[in-house]
Design a protein around this motif. Structure first.
Motif, PDB file in Angstrom:
ATOM      1  N   ALA A  98       8.983  98.118  68.840  1.00  0.00           N
ATOM      2  CA  ALA A  98       9.539  96.869  69.208  1.00  0.00           C
ATOM      3  C   ALA A  98       8.542  95.978  69.771  1.00  0.00           C
ATOM      4  CB  ALA A  98      10.363  97.142  70.471  1.00  0.00           C
ATOM      5  N   ASN A  99       8.719  94.660  68.949  1.00  0.00           N
ATOM      6  CA  ASN A  99       7.943  93.534  69.387  1.00  0.00           C
ATOM      7  C   ASN A  99       8.563  92.388  69.939  1.00  0.00           C
ATOM      8  OD1 ASN A  99       5.142  93.932  67.582  1.00  0.00           O
ATOM      9  ND2 ASN A  99       6.972  95.022  66.301  1.00  0.00           N
ATOM     10  N   VAL A 100       7.706  91.586  70.470  1.00  0.00           N
ATOM     11  CA  VAL A 100       8.004  90.398  71.080  1.00  0.00           C
ATOM     12  C   VAL A 100       7.596  89.169  70.135  1.00  0.00           C
ATOM     13  CG1 VAL A 100       7.890  88.817  72.920  1.00  0.00           C
ATOM     14  CG2 VAL A 100       7.831  91.267  73.481  1.00  0.00           C
ATOM     15  N   ILE A 101       8.564  88.521  69.391  1.00  0.00           N
ATOM     16  CA  ILE A 101       8.235  87.567  68.439  1.00  0.00           C
ATOM     17  C   ILE A 101       8.558  86.379  68.841  1.00  0.00           C
ATOM     18  CG2 ILE A 101       8.887  87.216  65.953  1.00  0.00           C
ATOM     19  CD1 ILE A 101       9.610  90.264  65.813  1.00  0.00           C
ATOM     20  N   SER A 102       7.803  85.155  68.406  1.00  0.00           N
ATOM     21  CA  SER A 102       8.214  83.873  68.437  1.00  0.00           C
ATOM     22  C   SER A 102       7.940  83.277  66.984  1.00  0.00           C
ATOM     23  CB  SER A 102       7.221  83.174  69.471  1.00  0.00           C
ATOM     24  OG  SER A 102       7.823  83.372  70.922  1.00  0.00           O
ATOM     25  N   ILE A 103       8.833  82.593  66.316  1.00  0.00           N
ATOM     26  CA  ILE A 103       8.643  81.750  65.245  1.00  0.00           C
ATOM     27  C   ILE A 103       8.766  80.323  65.365  1.00  0.00           C
ATOM     28  CG2 ILE A 103       9.166  81.710  62.803  1.00  0.00           C
ATOM     29  CD1 ILE A 103      10.717  84.441  64.661  1.00  0.00           C
ATOM     30  N   GLU A 104       7.786  79.870  65.044  1.00  0.00           N
ATOM     31  CA  GLU A 104       7.676  78.352  65.197  1.00  0.00           C
ATOM     32  C   GLU A 104       7.845  77.448  63.848  1.00  0.00           C
ATOM     33  OE1 GLU A 104       4.395  74.800  66.043  1.00  0.00           O
ATOM     34  OE2 GLU A 104       4.130  76.767  67.287  1.00  0.00           O
ATOM     35  N   SER A 105       8.821  76.539  63.682  1.00  0.00           N
ATOM     36  CA  SER A 105       9.048  75.628  62.813  1.00  0.00           C
ATOM     37  C   SER A 105      10.099  74.507  63.279  1.00  0.00           C
ATOM     38  CB  SER A 105       9.578  76.453  61.544  1.00  0.00           C
ATOM     39  OG  SER A 105       9.594  75.317  60.663  1.00  0.00           O
ATOM     40  N   ASP A 106       9.585  73.300  62.874  1.00  0.00           N
ATOM     41  CA  ASP A 106      10.487  72.266  63.150  1.00  0.00           C
ATOM     42  C   ASP A 106      11.553  72.238  61.932  1.00  0.00           C
ATOM     43  OD1 ASP A 106       9.305  71.614  65.515  1.00  0.00           O
ATOM     44  OD2 ASP A 106       7.828  70.184  64.817  1.00  0.00           O
ATOM     45  N   TYR A 137      18.192  93.606  66.504  1.00  0.00           N
ATOM     46  CA  TYR A 137      18.393  94.902  67.166  1.00  0.00           C
ATOM     47  C   TYR A 137      17.328  95.456  67.909  1.00  0.00           C
ATOM     48  CZ  TYR A 137      20.536  99.541  68.041  1.00  0.00           C
ATOM     49  OH  TYR A 137      20.967 100.948  68.306  1.00  0.00           O
ATOM     50  N   ARG A 138      16.140  95.669  67.204  1.00  0.00           N
ATOM     51  CA  ARG A 138      14.956  96.097  67.686  1.00  0.00           C
ATOM     52  C   ARG A 138      13.987  95.251  68.343  1.00  0.00           C
ATOM     53  NH1 ARG A 138      11.007  99.942  63.791  1.00  0.00           N
ATOM     54  NH2 ARG A 138      10.333 101.421  65.470  1.00  0.00           N
ATOM     55  N   HIS A 139      13.737  93.895  68.240  1.00  0.00           N
ATOM     56  CA  HIS A 139      13.018  93.161  68.547  1.00  0.00           C
ATOM     57  C   HIS A 139      13.507  92.235  69.400  1.00  0.00           C
ATOM     58  CE1 HIS A 139      10.617  95.336  65.775  1.00  0.00           C
ATOM     59  NE2 HIS A 139      11.206  94.804  64.799  1.00  0.00           N
ATOM     60  N   VAL A 140      12.755  91.523  70.456  1.00  0.00           N
ATOM     61  CA  VAL A 140      13.036  90.197  71.192  1.00  0.00           C
ATOM     62  C   VAL A 140      12.488  89.017  70.446  1.00  0.00           C
ATOM     63  CG1 VAL A 140      12.726  88.969  73.421  1.00  0.00           C
ATOM     64  CG2 VAL A 140      12.954  91.659  73.293  1.00  0.00           C
TER      65      VAL A 140
END
Length: 419
Positions: free
Chosen positions: A157-165, A198-201
């Motif tokens: 499991a990972n903690v993921i942030s994706i940035e885009s405008d 399901y797996r990641h935040v």
């Protein structure tokens, strides 16, 4: 003799001793991805960092997604349409009564793992195809990012942030195979553990804003919930009521401010004493090809994104609320709907936002809302953890994949704070 040394406070990181200096209420992200649109819609510059991308002395990780923006958006629409057709519009005829049933729209507790597995395989394939389109290509930098990203996603499991405008993706619907399974989902060779939601935040973020606080401060320990509702939804779907049960739910647990029409919403958004900690939309919504997206409350007056921008032009929402969009037919929070409402709210005071990616059946909307806010109303419970937990619970216990269709914008660490 005791001497008092002279002292002068020049920087106070405790906010007047009201909090512990240096305390952080945000978790470290293991994966950070940033997509910056290239000139003339040629594609995206992709940047990556976090513990999944080791510091090797070679500099930062960067690549280019060289696909026209319109082609990328078209592929994302294909993913949403796969969910719409395979799940929301799935139907069968009762052999005895001949009545047409839509199992995922008529209820939320399906208790049919066989049906779930049957509809989920094309969803996994569509999610995998979208991942390949976003991270595939001949650019060496992007190939490196993809390899490291896949390795991290497979490990756990990972903690993921994706940035885009500008790039709006239903990230929770993407699919990458767990360890031991083929990359492309096949019969009996796939699992829900491959779905990102399901797996990641996961959260989608935007260009950095200053003074962001993941805590919703409750000075008197009472949560104020603004309910912007359309009772016509229950009249349209009398067998699966949504609005009345949600009003009852919040009335028992919080201080409720009920708004039934456009004028009441306009007055509230322009009020300097705007009270909401949570702003909830339970109403009709429409995203059409040849009309600007809009919401409707009980008076059926259309509320456009331009209205929200005008109401908040002089001052943002003072309480920086958590906004939940539970609009029937108000999917497509990304793309047209996001541009109209999500961006207007997040750029003008909203702390974070949750919304659906496909049409939202009232039966599921009601149950999902009750469960999400039952957990969130516990001080300290973080929003990102709740969203992932619900996605898993609906799959594992109720054979329903629709928890994966909700996207969280700038807010995985948002929580109620009472100290």
């Amino acid at each position: 003799m005791t001497r008092e040394l002279p002292a002068e406070v020049t920087i106070d990181h405790t906010d007047g001793l009201s909090r512990v200096a240096g305390a952080s209420y945000n978790r470290a992200r293991t994966i950070n991805l940033r997509f910056i649109e290239l000139p003339s819609g040629q594609g995206y510059l992709v940047q990556a960092w976090g513990t999944a991308f080791p510091e090797d002395g070679g500099g930062g990780y960067q690549g280019r997604l060289l696909r026209p923006v319109e082609d990328v958006n078209a592929s994302i629409d294909v993913l949403r349409k796969a969910w719409q057709s395979s799940v929301i519009e799935h139907k069968y005829a009762d052999p005895d009564t001949k009545r047409i049933h839509h199992p995922f729209a008529d209820g939320w507790n399906l208790a049919s793992r066989a049906l779930l597995d049957r509809v989920a395989l094309p969803l996994a394939r569509a999610g995998y195809n979208t991942f390949k389109l976003l991270f595939g290509g001949r650019d060496e930098g992007l190939q490196t990012i993809r390899a490291l990203l896949l390795a991290a996603l497979c490990r756990g499991a990972n903690v993921i942030s994706i940035e885009s405008d500008t790039l709006m993706v239903p990230w929770g619907m993407l699919y990458t195979a767990p360890v031991g399974e083929p990359a492309y989902p096949a019969e009996n060779s796939w699992s829900f553990d491959g779905f990102w939601g399901y797996r990641h935040v996961i959260e989608h973020t935007f260009t950095r804003i200053g003074d962001f606080d993941s805590r919703i401060h409750l000075d008197d320990r009472q949560v104020v919930v603004g309910l912007n509702m359309d009772h016509n939804v229950d009249q349209q779907y009398p067998r699966t009521p949504y609005i009345a049960p949600i009003i009852d739910f919040f009335t028992e647990r919080a201080k409720v401010v009920l708004r039934r029409n456009k004028n009441e919403l306009a007055d509230a958004f322009q009020d300097p004493l705007f009270p909401d900690h949570i702003t909830f939309f339970g109403c009709h919504g429409k995203v059409a090809a040849f009309e600007n997206p809009y919401l409707q409350l009980g008076d059926s007056e259309k509320i456009y994104g331009a209205d929200i921008l005008a109401w908040l032009a002089d001052a943002p929402l003072a309480t920086r609320p958590f906004v939940f969009v539970g609009a029937c037919q108000g999917g497509q929070v990304c793309s047209a709907f996001y541009s109209a409402f999500g961006k207007a709210l997040l750029n003008n005071g909203a702390r974070c936002l949750i919304g659906p990616q496909v049409d939202l059946p009232p039966a599921f909307a009601c149950e999902y809302s009750r469960r999400l806010f039952t957990d969130f109303l516990e001080p300290g419970a973080k929003l990102g953890d709740i969203v992932r937990s619900l996605a898993r619970t609906f799959v594992d216990e109720h054979s329903n994949p629709l928890g994966l269709m909700f996207s969280l914008y700038r807010g995985m660490d948002v929580h109620l704070w009472t100290q």
